[in-house]
Scaffold this motif. Structure first.
Motif, mmCIF file in Angstrom:
data_model
loop_
_atom_site.group_PDB
_atom_site.id
_atom_site.type_symbol
_atom_site.label_atom_id
_atom_site.label_comp_id
_atom_site.label_asym_id
_atom_site.label_seq_id
_atom_site.Cartn_x
_atom_site.Cartn_y
_atom_site.Cartn_z
ATOM 1 N N VAL A 173 -4.858 35.413 4.558
ATOM 2 C CA VAL A 173 -3.842 34.981 5.529
ATOM 3 C C VAL A 173 -2.996 33.856 4.930
ATOM 4 C CG1 VAL A 173 -3.467 33.963 7.809
ATOM 5 C CG2 VAL A 173 -5.258 35.684 7.495
ATOM 6 N N HIS A 217 1.266 46.301 7.308
ATOM 7 C CA HIS A 217 1.029 44.937 7.741
ATOM 8 C C HIS A 217 1.392 43.964 6.637
ATOM 9 C CE1 HIS A 217 -0.898 46.378 11.339
ATOM 10 N NE2 HIS A 217 -1.858 46.977 10.671
ATOM 11 N N HIS A 277 -7.422 41.187 11.882
ATOM 12 C CA HIS A 277 -6.587 41.869 10.886
ATOM 13 C C HIS A 277 -6.202 43.273 11.346
ATOM 14 C CE1 HIS A 277 -5.027 43.166 7.009
ATOM 15 N NE2 HIS A 277 -5.805 44.235 7.099
ATOM 16 N N ALA A 303 -7.590 36.411 10.581
ATOM 17 C CA ALA A 303 -8.414 37.288 9.749
ATOM 18 C C ALA A 303 -9.367 38.115 10.614
ATOM 19 C CB ALA A 303 -9.194 36.461 8.736
ATOM 20 N N GLY A 308 -0.143 41.382 5.677
ATOM 21 C CA GLY A 308 -1.321 41.008 4.909
ATOM 22 C C GLY A 308 -1.779 42.077 3.943
ATOM 23 N N GLY A 334 -4.170 39.689 6.952
ATOM 24 C CA GLY A 334 -5.157 39.415 5.917
ATOM 25 C C GLY A 334 -6.553 39.540 6.480
ATOM 26 N N ARG A 335 -7.455 40.073 5.653
ATOM 27 C CA ARG A 335 -8.827 40.288 6.109
ATOM 28 C C ARG A 335 -9.689 39.043 6.003
ATOM 29 N NH1 ARG A 335 -7.181 45.152 3.888
ATOM 30 N NH2 ARG A 335 -7.559 46.967 5.244
#
Length: 582
Positions: free
Chosen positions: A275, A559, A263, A260, A561, A269-270
């Protein structure tokens, strides 16, 4: 050899201490086999004959291959330190040199002769073989993730076939004698053959179970015992296997937080929660539409193995990032299993020895419904990996019943068992250390380390754990139950380079031994340098080395995520281990 055998239960069927006159067998040290000698010129090797069947001590003998790095200061030498890297099924002949290369304090190597070994059934110690080839869909000792009940039933067919394969190929009748208790008897036979009244011991992963059994069966001849990354008992049983699911749930947040924070680079994922959602989204997508041989089970297994060390995080993140646009044809490529003629798998010996020990030690349930219920339960309790580690194995169909009960923890004896354990470990969760501390209530102390991954002493980088364990081995200072915070040890430039070189050598050796398996190349150098204790060989019966998907790169900006797919092409090479080092 001065070994007396008393028939009976496991705790009493044990070699007697060496007599004052010394052992009948003299160990003659010499040159090591080439693949061992190349690791370090200081290694010496020898063999120790032991009974194949300790109930028939005058019967068939087998040779146990042992290695040594002798103390550089004989005047300060305390004795021998027996070593085991885990498995079960892992070779330990290079372990003395491996530990020195990873930064074992010289105060330890001066106090002890470091003694490695190939345990019975492994490598150069009467190796066993089930004859596993690509013809049989059995490539990993950890079952594939079972997406539903039907997958457990299907896996049962493979497990049964693997057990029958072992029985059919056990032409010398060795498999039934490959057990933890017999390996412990071998350890004490080695001690006696070396003329030592007592032996100290360091073992990690399954080596913790072996060490717990050694201290229990031979309380009078064990000196200082350190067990690291603990299974929780003297064997790898079904309960320990199921704790893999717990271990993943406890360890994954470390990777999720790391990813994260990056990212912008990997797009997974942030937040850690995002994630985690990416993990399930990728796994479910691959369940429905595999990319070549990369199924959801392979993806989950790869993630599990990579959690064995933080050094693997960049490779794991890149692996995740590459999957949405991976090209099926490029991944499958010319290495399609159908085009490969049947031949013995490079990791046949490992899988064979692993099955022999785990299946012979414990009477496993033969009812497939037991595993169906457990998988359903663990899929809910531990959704990331529980439906893999709870699934059925060949032990349910093993040809041999246990020849004796499992070794029972013996809490009567000296306080000489130091248990070291990371708080977060995918293969041996902290609960394993707690269980052994409870069972060795009077004889042990527990060092709990705020660390993530598999392997603490020397294999990890926690300064407190290194200091406490070294003090015990060198001076006999048994600590109170201790908590070690996340303090990292510092190495000078030369030591750091030796450690990096050792990790790289172990990675390359694993690649050669396991056919370029990406799990071996990526996950293991961060941990025991050998293999995860249980997650070896190929991922979840994929039938292909994961290095086949290896470096899948993308030129796109989407991405996983973000829920968007990358737009770049795919390049298949070696799994991205990058320059990651501890």
């Amino acid at each position: 050899m001065a070994v007396t055998v008393v028939t009976g239960i496991a705790a009493s069927l044990a070699a007697a201490p060496a007599q004052a006159g010394g052992p009948a067998t003299r160990v003659e040290w010499g040159v090591c086999p080439e693949e061992v000698a190349v690791v370090s010129p200081t290694l010496q090797c020898a063999t120790v004959p032991v009974p194949l069947n300790y109930r028939d001590p005058d019967g068939v003998k087998i040779d146990i291959a042992v290695s040594r790095i002798a103390s550089a200061k004989p005047a300060e030498r305390r004795g021998i330190l027996l070593l085991n890297p885990g498995g079960p099924g892992a070779s330990g002949l290079t372990m003395p040199a491996d530990l020195v290369g990873l930064g074992l304090p010289s105060s330890v190597s001066e106090r002890y002769d470091l003694i490695g070994m190939d345990p019975r059934g492994v490598g150069r110690s009467a190796p066993v073989s089930c004859g596993f080839t690509g013809e049989l869909d059995y490539f990993s000792n950890v079952p594939p993730y079972a997406v539903d009940d039907a997958a457990v039933i299907e896996r049962a067919r493979t497990a049964k076939a693997a057990a029958e394969w072992c029985a059919a190929n056990d032409t010398e009748g060795r498999l039934r004698h490959i057990t933890t208790a017999n390996t412990v008897r071998d350890l004490d036979a080695i001690r006696a053959a070396l003329g030592e009244e007592k032996a100290s011991y360091f073992g990690a992963s399954y080596g913790s179970a072996l060490g717990a059994a050694y201290a229990s069966m031979f309380p009078d001849t064990t000196d200082r015992v350190v067990i690291d990354s603990n299974l929780g008992d003297t064997r790898l049983d079904y309960a320990a296997m199921r704790r893999f699911g717990l271990g993943v749930e406890q360890t994954f947040p470390d990777f999720a937080a790391w990813a994260a924070a990056r990212h912008g680079a990997y797009g997974l994922g942030r937040t850690p929660a995002q994630v985690r959602r990416t993990y399930f989204r990728l796994a479910e997508r691959l369940d429905e539409a595999p990319v070549g041989f990369i199924t959801g089970a392979v993806f989950r297994f790869t993630t599990f193995a990579a959690l064995y060390g933080k050094v693997n995080y960049p490779a794991l993140a890149q692996y995740w990032q590459s999957l949405p646009r991976a090209d099926d044809a490029a991944v499958t490529g010319s290495g399609d299993r159908a085009a490969t003629p049947p031949e013995l798998l490079p990791w046949d010996n490992f899988l064979s020895a692993y099955l022999a020990v785990t299946c012979n030690d414990v009477n496993w349930s033969e009812d497939v419904n037991t595993y169906r219920r457990a998988v359903a339960e663990d899929r809910k309790r531990y959704p990331m990996f529980g439906a893999a580690s709870a699934s059925i194995t060949p032990c349910a169909y093993w040809a041999h019943e246990p020849s004796e009960p499992p070794v029972r923890i013996n809490d009567k004896g000296p306080r000489n068992v130091l248990i070291v354990q990371n708080l977060r470990d995918p293969g041996t969760p902290h609960r394993g250390g707690e269980l052994l501390r409870e069972k060795f209530a009077k004889r042990s102390r527990l060092v709990s380390v705020d660390g993530s991954g598999h392997g603490v002493y020397v294999y990890g980088d926690n300064a407190c754990a290194l200091n406490v364990t070294t003090a015990y081995l060198v001076d006999g200072t048994m600590p109170r139950d201790t908590f070690c915070g996340p303090a990292t040890r510092r190495l000078d430039a030369d030591a750091a380079q030796r450690r990096a070189d050792t990790l790289d050598r172990l990675r390359r050796r694993n690649a050669a031994t396991f056919g370029g398996n990406a799990i071996k190349e990526s996950a293991l150098p961060a941990t025991l340098g050998k293999m995860p204790p249980h997650a070896h060989a190929l991922a979840a019966s994929s039938g292909k080395p994961l290095s086949r998907v290896a470096r899948v790169s993308s030129g796109g900006r989407g991405h996983p995520g973000d829920g968007r797919e990358t737009s770049g092409g795919v390049v298949v090479g070696g799994v991205p281990t990058g320059g990651a080092r501890l």
